[in-house]
Write an enzyme that holds these catalytic residues in place. Sequence first.
Site: not given
Length: 356
Positions: A209, A290-292, A295
């Site tokens: 992830d 919230l990385r998705g 990014v």
Amino acid sequence: MIANPVKPKTTRRPVFPFTAVIGQEEMKLALLLNVIDPKIGGVMVMGDRGTGKSTTVRALADLLPEIEVVADDPFSSHPTDGDLQSEEVRQRLANGETLPIATKQVIMVDLPLGATEDRVCGTIDIEKALSEGVKAFELGLLAKANRGILYIDEVNLLDDHLVDVLLDSAASGWNTVEREGISIRHPARFVLVGSGNPEEGELRPQLLDRFGMYAEIKTARDPEQRLQIVENRTTFDNNPHAFLAAKAEEQAKKQSQIVKAQQILNEVNIDRDLRLKISTVCADLNIDGLRGDIVTTRAAKAYAASDGRKDVEVDDIKAVISLCIRHRLRKDPLESIDSGFKVIKTFNQVFGIEEE
């Protein structure tokens, strides 16, 4: 990692040119976007053995123009950008010192599979520190990779603790080494590229992830394409300088595209409505964290910049969203990572696009 314009490279060992790499479009796109915006967070490349993963990464490093550095600084500090400077360089500037400036090729550092944490992070010479009263620091791979590319082949076979250390440094941009009460901190801004063969085991979801993007590469099945790849490689091996000369114009164009994209990246705008729809896709797919969202937004801006535009369009998001979030989908432990079908299906529903 904004760089200088093209300079001829006549003294170094010939490297297979990036523009001559055939196929592997996902990997090439992910690498280019990470070079344009290193804050995307690196790329994990999974695929068959012998598909040219390391060749492509080396080709990208060779394609990049030279960068300005402080000539006598071991961390390749930027002469003017404080975020890319070591603490020693900052102190010298604060003291009014004029720094010597040089240019150097963007470095690619290979991390060997059996590397220890000391080899990666660096070590402090305690005896010298105590006897001479100086912070004697032996550079690790993270220091050498600053403002360059750190490549880890077979990352899925690397110790999880070491992967954690690498990802922490990549995310923060700094590496801190502490021993016996002595602490040394240095910049560690690099594009992290991991590669591996899924047959030898997947990376843990928690670590996967934290890679910004995930690219899959497969062995070419089309006989014509396979032949073209073999012929290109054979021609290069027989006469590398002639092959490079034939590709020089294409290389220069691609290099110029990267430089221009880096220069306008901070001016690229993405409408709130598009950002909201990106978050809706992530929410509908039950993406944890919230990385998705972050990014995908960064990658879409980098994609627009690579095309010389300052406004993100729906097609920019569609081009990158699978690379950014498919490895973050919840899945059964026995399943492989989704090819992107589920992501694109949800994307089309949210953005109101009819499926082809």
